[in-house]
Design a protein around this motif. Structure first.
Motif, PDB file in Angstrom:
ATOM      1  N   ASP A 136      -9.455   5.576  -0.500  1.00 33.08           N
ATOM      2  CA  ASP A 136      -9.756   4.224  -0.094  1.00 33.08           C
ATOM      3  C   ASP A 136      -8.700   3.793   0.518  1.00 33.08           C
ATOM      4  OD1 ASP A 136      -9.483   3.739  -2.186  1.00 33.08           O
ATOM      5  OD2 ASP A 136     -10.616   2.435  -3.280  1.00 33.08           O
ATOM      6  N   ALA A 137      -7.004   3.906   0.261  1.00 30.68           N
ATOM      7  CA  ALA A 137      -6.451   2.674   0.800  1.00 30.68           C
ATOM      8  C   ALA A 137      -5.071   3.704   0.220  1.00 30.68           C
ATOM      9  CB  ALA A 137      -5.933   1.371  -0.489  1.00 30.68           C
ATOM     10  N   HIS A 138      -4.258   3.285   0.936  1.00 32.67           N
ATOM     11  CA  HIS A 138      -2.710   3.730   0.729  1.00 32.67           C
ATOM     12  C   HIS A 138      -1.544   2.069   0.884  1.00 32.67           C
ATOM     13  CE1 HIS A 138      -3.505   8.118   1.847  1.00 32.67           C
ATOM     14  NE2 HIS A 138      -4.778   7.281   3.344  1.00 32.67           N
ATOM     15  N   HIS A 139      -0.953   3.068  -0.358  1.00 31.46           N
ATOM     16  CA  HIS A 139      -0.430   2.318  -1.329  1.00 31.46           C
ATOM     17  C   HIS A 139       1.489   2.470  -1.571  1.00 31.46           C
ATOM     18  CE1 HIS A 139      -3.190   0.444  -2.054  1.00 31.46           C
ATOM     19  NE2 HIS A 139      -3.691   1.065  -3.449  1.00 31.46           N
ATOM     20  N   GLU A 140       2.432   1.302  -0.834  1.00 32.90           N
ATOM     21  CA  GLU A 140       3.496   1.641  -0.708  1.00 32.90           C
ATOM     22  C   GLU A 140       4.614   2.314  -2.241  1.00 32.90           C
ATOM     23  OE1 GLU A 140       5.912   2.219   1.953  1.00 32.90           O
ATOM     24  OE2 GLU A 140       3.986   1.799   2.779  1.00 32.90           O
ATOM     25  N   THR A 141       3.585   1.359  -3.096  1.00 33.42           N
ATOM     26  CA  THR A 141       4.925   0.905  -5.183  1.00 33.42           C
ATOM     27  C   THR A 141       3.607   1.330  -5.591  1.00 33.42           C
ATOM     28  OG1 THR A 141       4.022  -0.884  -5.308  1.00 33.42           O
ATOM     29  CG2 THR A 141       6.860  -0.522  -4.615  1.00 33.42           C
ATOM     30  N   PHE A 142       3.304   2.310  -6.524  1.00 33.52           N
ATOM     31  CA  PHE A 142       3.025   2.578  -8.327  1.00 33.52           C
ATOM     32  C   PHE A 142       2.296   1.054  -8.662  1.00 33.52           C
ATOM     33  CE2 PHE A 142       2.574   3.968 -12.627  1.00 33.52           C
ATOM     34  CZ  PHE A 142       1.406   4.419 -12.392  1.00 33.52           C
ATOM     35  N   GLU A 143       3.064   0.075  -8.376  1.00 37.54           N
ATOM     36  CA  GLU A 143       2.761  -1.036  -8.814  1.00 37.54           C
ATOM     37  C   GLU A 143       1.127  -1.043  -8.236  1.00 37.54           C
ATOM     38  OE1 GLU A 143       5.774  -0.434  -8.992  1.00 37.54           O
ATOM     39  OE2 GLU A 143       5.898   0.166 -11.390  1.00 37.54           O
ATOM     40  N   ASP A 144       1.552  -1.007  -6.969  1.00 43.54           N
ATOM     41  CA  ASP A 144       1.020  -1.938  -5.883  1.00 43.54           C
ATOM     42  C   ASP A 144      -0.696  -1.052  -5.845  1.00 43.54           C
ATOM     43  OD1 ASP A 144       2.731  -3.592  -5.065  1.00 43.54           O
ATOM     44  OD2 ASP A 144       2.575  -2.321  -2.870  1.00 43.54           O
ATOM     45  N   CYS A 145      -0.483   0.136  -6.261  1.00 47.48           N
ATOM     46  CA  CYS A 145      -1.758   0.604  -6.521  1.00 47.48           C
ATOM     47  C   CYS A 145      -2.523   0.934  -8.031  1.00 47.48           C
ATOM     48  CB  CYS A 145      -1.338   2.935  -6.351  1.00 47.48           C
ATOM     49  SG  CYS A 145      -2.994   3.520  -6.806  1.00 47.48           S
ATOM     50  N   LEU A 146      -1.660  -0.004  -9.689  1.00 43.96           N
ATOM     51  CA  LEU A 146      -2.050  -0.008 -10.097  1.00 43.96           C
ATOM     52  C   LEU A 146      -2.836  -0.894  -9.556  1.00 43.96           C
ATOM     53  CD1 LEU A 146       0.730   0.374 -12.429  1.00 43.96           C
ATOM     54  CD2 LEU A 146      -1.617   2.275 -12.323  1.00 43.96           C
ATOM     55  N   ARG A 147      -2.326  -2.180  -9.487  1.00 43.81           N
ATOM     56  CA  ARG A 147      -3.466  -3.821  -8.910  1.00 43.81           C
ATOM     57  C   ARG A 147      -4.284  -3.754  -7.715  1.00 43.81           C
ATOM     58  NH1 ARG A 147       1.755  -5.523  -8.939  1.00 43.81           N
ATOM     59  NH2 ARG A 147       2.630  -4.935  -6.770  1.00 43.81           N
ATOM     60  N   HIS A 148      -4.159  -2.143  -7.247  1.00 40.06           N
ATOM     61  CA  HIS A 148      -5.295  -1.773  -6.739  1.00 40.06           C
ATOM     62  C   HIS A 148      -6.212  -1.667  -7.397  1.00 40.06           C
ATOM     63  CE1 HIS A 148      -8.125  -0.351  -2.453  1.00 40.06           C
ATOM     64  NE2 HIS A 148      -7.626   0.264  -3.376  1.00 40.06           N
ATOM     65  N   LEU A 149      -6.231  -0.959  -8.615  1.00 40.72           N
ATOM     66  CA  LEU A 149      -7.364  -0.275  -8.717  1.00 40.72           C
ATOM     67  C   LEU A 149      -7.522  -1.136 -10.367  1.00 40.72           C
ATOM     68  CD1 LEU A 149      -5.790   3.884  -9.273  1.00 40.72           C
ATOM     69  CD2 LEU A 149      -8.396   2.426  -7.546  1.00 40.72           C
ATOM     70  N   GLY A 150      -6.957  -2.072 -10.582  1.00 38.08           N
ATOM     71  CA  GLY A 150      -7.812  -3.148 -11.901  1.00 38.08           C
ATOM     72  C   GLY A 150      -6.705  -2.829 -12.782  1.00 38.08           C
ATOM     73  N   HIS A 151      -5.250  -1.986 -12.646  1.00 36.50           N
ATOM     74  CA  HIS A 151      -4.480  -1.421 -14.262  1.00 36.50           C
ATOM     75  C   HIS A 151      -3.646  -2.510 -14.523  1.00 36.50           C
ATOM     76  CE1 HIS A 151      -6.803   1.826 -15.910  1.00 36.50           C
ATOM     77  NE2 HIS A 151      -7.755   1.479 -14.780  1.00 36.50           N
TER      78      HIS A 151
END
Length: 147
Positions: free
Chosen positions: A132-147
């Motif tokens: 559902d989304a693509h993120h530049e960094t690992f931290e961005d993805c964690l924030r997107h998934l609520g972790h």
């Protein structure tokens, strides 16, 4: 006696000769219907070609262009009849499953990560839904998934 049979078989039959002659007469001919159709047809207009690729902002990167993928997994993971628990805190549900470099990693809410050797990329691909989304960094993805 056998020598006469062989000699007869070596020569083409009358039916074969007639078929071959008919074929030679018809070889260069075109049916009259085709000639009439060709005469009535008008030359076709050139077809305009359209770019059938998506615009760059709608294109999805391929698997080899990504460093990894991850998905949330809220229920417990049961492998070989045992519930998988976090080695750091003992959590057994609400995982993030990470797939990177043909390895599967589990990450709990507390941020502990452990590699799960019993899972593979094929398992991940079977269970993962569309991104559902693509993120530049690992931290961005964690924030997107609520972790």
């Amino acid at each position: 006696m056998f020598h006469r049979i062989r000699r007869r078989a070596a020569e083409p039959s009358e039916l074969q000769r007639r078929s071959y002659e008919t074929y030679r007469r018809m070889a260069g001919q075109v049916p009259p219907e085709v000639e009439r159709t060709r005469a009535t047809q008008q030359p076709a207009e050139p077809i305009s070609t359209a770019d059938d690729f998506l615009p760059p902002d709608l294109r999805v990167p391929s698997h080899d262009q990504l460093d990894g993928r991850m998905m949330p997994w809220t229920q417990p993971i049961v492998l070989d009849g045992a519930v998988v628990a976090c080695a750091g805190c003992g959590a057994y549900r609400d995982w993030l499953i990470l797939s990177t470099r043909d390895q599967i990693w589990l990450r709990c809410r507390q941020g502990h990560q452990q590699q799960e050797m019993r899972l593979d990329t094929a398992w991940y691909n079977r269970h993962a839904g569309p991104a559902d989304a693509h993120h530049e960094t690992f931290e961005d993805c964690l924030r997107h998934l609520g972790h």
